[in-house]
Design a protein around this motif. Sequence first.
Motif, mmCIF file in Angstrom:
data_model
loop_
_atom_site.group_PDB
_atom_site.id
_atom_site.type_symbol
_atom_site.label_atom_id
_atom_site.label_comp_id
_atom_site.label_asym_id
_atom_site.label_seq_id
_atom_site.Cartn_x
_atom_site.Cartn_y
_atom_site.Cartn_z
ATOM 1 N N CYS A 18 -2.604 8.721 8.624
ATOM 2 C CA CYS A 18 -4.040 9.060 8.411
ATOM 3 C C CYS A 18 -4.066 9.549 6.953
ATOM 4 O O CYS A 18 -3.029 9.911 6.350
ATOM 5 C CB CYS A 18 -4.327 10.216 9.385
ATOM 6 S SG CYS A 18 -3.491 11.728 9.230
ATOM 7 N N PRO A 19 -5.172 9.441 6.277
ATOM 8 C CA PRO A 19 -5.269 9.994 4.699
ATOM 9 C C PRO A 19 -4.790 11.298 4.591
ATOM 10 O O PRO A 19 -4.035 11.675 3.422
ATOM 11 C CB PRO A 19 -6.629 9.801 4.625
ATOM 12 C CG PRO A 19 -7.245 9.003 5.393
ATOM 13 C CD PRO A 19 -6.265 8.988 6.839
ATOM 14 N N SER A 151 -5.602 19.536 0.558
ATOM 15 C CA SER A 151 -5.973 18.151 1.385
ATOM 16 C C SER A 151 -7.124 17.189 0.584
ATOM 17 O O SER A 151 -7.602 17.825 -0.342
ATOM 18 C CB SER A 151 -6.470 18.614 2.727
ATOM 19 O OG SER A 151 -8.002 18.907 2.893
ATOM 20 N N GLU A 152 -7.095 16.261 1.137
ATOM 21 C CA GLU A 152 -7.946 15.236 0.259
ATOM 22 C C GLU A 152 -9.314 15.791 0.581
ATOM 23 O O GLU A 152 -10.186 15.729 -0.534
ATOM 24 C CB GLU A 152 -7.574 13.771 0.570
ATOM 25 C CG GLU A 152 -8.575 12.975 -0.037
ATOM 26 C CD GLU A 152 -8.496 11.320 0.376
ATOM 27 O OE1 GLU A 152 -8.969 10.737 -0.100
ATOM 28 O OE2 GLU A 152 -7.903 11.091 1.383
ATOM 29 N N LYS A 153 -9.719 15.911 1.688
ATOM 30 C CA LYS A 153 -11.006 16.562 1.929
ATOM 31 C C LYS A 153 -11.271 17.934 1.123
ATOM 32 O O LYS A 153 -12.372 17.890 0.377
ATOM 33 C CB LYS A 153 -11.348 16.672 3.454
ATOM 34 C CG LYS A 153 -11.567 15.622 4.282
ATOM 35 C CD LYS A 153 -11.962 15.692 5.853
ATOM 36 C CE LYS A 153 -11.884 14.385 6.340
ATOM 37 N NZ LYS A 153 -12.187 14.673 7.762
ATOM 38 N N THR A 208 -4.614 4.608 -8.858
ATOM 39 C CA THR A 208 -5.631 3.639 -7.981
ATOM 40 C C THR A 208 -5.697 4.246 -6.563
ATOM 41 O O THR A 208 -6.979 4.375 -6.231
ATOM 42 C CB THR A 208 -5.026 2.338 -8.128
ATOM 43 O OG1 THR A 208 -3.950 2.268 -7.635
ATOM 44 C CG2 THR A 208 -5.245 1.970 -9.468
ATOM 45 N N SER A 209 -4.785 4.408 -5.954
ATOM 46 C CA SER A 209 -4.508 5.174 -4.501
ATOM 47 C C SER A 209 -3.302 5.490 -4.137
ATOM 48 O O SER A 209 -2.433 5.145 -4.822
ATOM 49 C CB SER A 209 -5.128 4.054 -3.623
ATOM 50 O OG SER A 209 -4.065 3.027 -3.166
ATOM 51 N N GLY A 210 -3.151 6.199 -2.998
ATOM 52 C CA GLY A 210 -2.047 6.993 -2.611
ATOM 53 C C GLY A 210 -1.217 5.702 -2.114
ATOM 54 O O GLY A 210 0.132 5.839 -2.555
ATOM 55 N N THR A 221 -6.904 -2.121 -0.114
ATOM 56 C CA THR A 221 -7.084 -0.632 0.189
ATOM 57 C C THR A 221 -7.243 -0.570 1.852
ATOM 58 O O THR A 221 -8.262 -1.341 2.162
ATOM 59 C CB THR A 221 -8.210 0.043 -0.421
ATOM 60 O OG1 THR A 221 -8.275 -0.038 -2.010
ATOM 61 C CG2 THR A 221 -8.424 1.516 -0.150
ATOM 62 N N TYR A 222 -6.249 0.120 2.498
ATOM 63 C CA TYR A 222 -6.280 -0.032 3.886
ATOM 64 C C TYR A 222 -7.342 1.263 4.352
ATOM 65 O O TYR A 222 -7.481 2.247 3.487
ATOM 66 C CB TYR A 222 -5.086 0.253 4.338
ATOM 67 C CG TYR A 222 -4.336 -1.165 4.289
ATOM 68 C CD1 TYR A 222 -4.238 -1.970 4.947
ATOM 69 C CD2 TYR A 222 -3.458 -1.148 3.114
ATOM 70 C CE1 TYR A 222 -3.421 -3.306 4.802
ATOM 71 C CE2 TYR A 222 -2.601 -2.168 2.745
ATOM 72 C CZ TYR A 222 -2.825 -3.175 3.770
ATOM 73 O OH TYR A 222 -1.868 -4.491 3.433
ATOM 74 N N CYS A 223 -7.867 1.457 5.408
ATOM 75 C CA CYS A 223 -8.609 2.516 5.999
ATOM 76 C C CYS A 223 -7.910 3.497 6.188
ATOM 77 O O CYS A 223 -8.474 4.750 5.925
ATOM 78 C CB CYS A 223 -9.147 1.951 7.210
ATOM 79 S SG CYS A 223 -7.822 1.832 8.575
ATOM 80 N N PHE A 224 -6.391 3.645 6.174
ATOM 81 C CA PHE A 224 -5.742 4.818 6.129
ATOM 82 C C PHE A 224 -5.252 5.527 4.580
ATOM 83 O O PHE A 224 -4.463 6.177 4.826
ATOM 84 C CB PHE A 224 -4.494 4.903 7.108
ATOM 85 C CG PHE A 224 -3.735 3.495 6.867
ATOM 86 C CD1 PHE A 224 -2.907 3.516 5.868
ATOM 87 C CD2 PHE A 224 -3.830 2.489 7.693
ATOM 88 C CE1 PHE A 224 -1.974 2.782 5.885
ATOM 89 C CE2 PHE A 224 -3.025 1.430 7.568
ATOM 90 C CZ PHE A 224 -2.192 1.287 6.518
ATOM 91 N N ASP A 225 -5.778 4.557 3.747
ATOM 92 C CA ASP A 225 -5.284 4.885 2.180
ATOM 93 C C ASP A 225 -5.726 6.286 2.090
ATOM 94 O O ASP A 225 -6.894 6.730 2.304
ATOM 95 C CB ASP A 225 -5.540 3.969 1.460
ATOM 96 C CG ASP A 225 -4.433 3.891 0.234
ATOM 97 O OD1 ASP A 225 -3.820 4.907 0.015
ATOM 98 O OD2 ASP A 225 -4.819 2.999 -0.518
ATOM 99 N N ALA A 226 -5.030 7.088 1.062
ATOM 100 C CA ALA A 226 -5.593 8.194 0.434
ATOM 101 C C ALA A 226 -5.903 7.948 -0.833
ATOM 102 O O ALA A 226 -5.366 7.212 -1.716
ATOM 103 C CB ALA A 226 -4.546 9.389 0.681
ATOM 104 N N PHE A 227 -6.872 9.077 -1.419
ATOM 105 C CA PHE A 227 -7.182 8.775 -2.510
ATOM 106 C C PHE A 227 -7.727 7.487 -3.371
ATOM 107 O O PHE A 227 -7.188 7.098 -4.317
ATOM 108 C CB PHE A 227 -5.958 9.267 -3.548
ATOM 109 C CG PHE A 227 -5.203 10.509 -3.421
ATOM 110 C CD1 PHE A 227 -5.996 11.692 -2.514
ATOM 111 C CD2 PHE A 227 -3.948 10.637 -3.370
ATOM 112 C CE1 PHE A 227 -5.387 12.777 -2.029
ATOM 113 C CE2 PHE A 227 -3.344 11.846 -2.796
ATOM 114 C CZ PHE A 227 -4.113 12.787 -2.227
ATOM 115 N N PRO A 228 -8.552 6.841 -2.746
ATOM 116 C CA PRO A 228 -9.010 5.501 -3.136
ATOM 117 C C PRO A 228 -9.688 5.467 -4.526
ATOM 118 O O PRO A 228 -10.825 5.032 -4.456
ATOM 119 C CB PRO A 228 -9.665 4.875 -1.858
ATOM 120 C CG PRO A 228 -10.426 6.382 -1.367
ATOM 121 C CD PRO A 228 -9.473 7.263 -1.437
#
Length: 302
Positions: A18-19, A151-153, A208-210, A221-228
């Motif tokens: 999960c992100p 956290s990302e959120k 670019t992303s986590g 980019t996957y659905c569970f990637d963080a920081f997209p």
Amino acid sequence: MNGFSIKELCCLFCCPPCPGRIAAKLAFLPPIPTYAIVPEQNASTRLTPGRGTGVNRRWKLHLTDGADFQYTQHDLDNIEVFMTKSSRGNRIACMYIRCVPGARFTLLFSHGNAVDLGQMSSFYLGLGTRINCNIFSYDYSGYGASSGHPSEKNLYADIDAAWKAVRTRYGICPENILLYGQSIGTVPTVDLASRYECAAVILHSPLTSGMRVAFPETKKTYCFDAFPNIEKVSKITSPVLIIHGTEDEVIDFSHGLALYERCSKPVQPLWVEGAGHNDIELYSQYLERLKHFISQELPSQN
């Protein structure tokens, strides 16, 4: 960003990833706080600019030795601090530095990892003075005097609270705000810039992303990637300046290139030959590029 063993990576992306877990593992290293924000003793309340009849408590900044402040008490007096609240309920520490009286632009600065406002205060004063801008910054949830946990959120809610404070507390218009993100700070910066127009966006050592940091061969980019960031940067309608060191050992130079190629309104980037992740500011072309961009390339006021 941290390095990982095979075992740690397997645990990181286990059933299902999960992100939030990726973000926590890859990014957040809050330092021991180097400052405190306390109410001023015997200070009278005052009206808050931009809030009509709202009454604002006055706060004072207390720096510890860890802040390593390089300027005078007079300079310190030009730093205003206060607390605001994010939409996720966290109290967010904010800092406004009047570096240059009458400056046209204010940088909304999202700093990198493992630092807080106390450690950044000297840098902000020096930078703002040299590029003729005032600087507004904030600490992420769980950093410095900000409550909650990283956290990302929370990153996205934190910068929203900072943006609101810049707009309402100081009455600064979007066309006079430069969004500046460094390293992990490019994540909230790109997110905000993809939703609001501003004078310009500066991305310093961006990712670019986590997943792409942890797994450099990642191409989608996957659905569970963080920081997209890679999926949001094309939505930015403001001019974007990207700065990246060619020998960055934390976030590879390829990340800056990939984001530059996705920008809708890119300006001439700054690729700092030989620079790593944490020393770009030591190269003369860093300040030269910022000065030219702000003074020459942004539209003049009507």
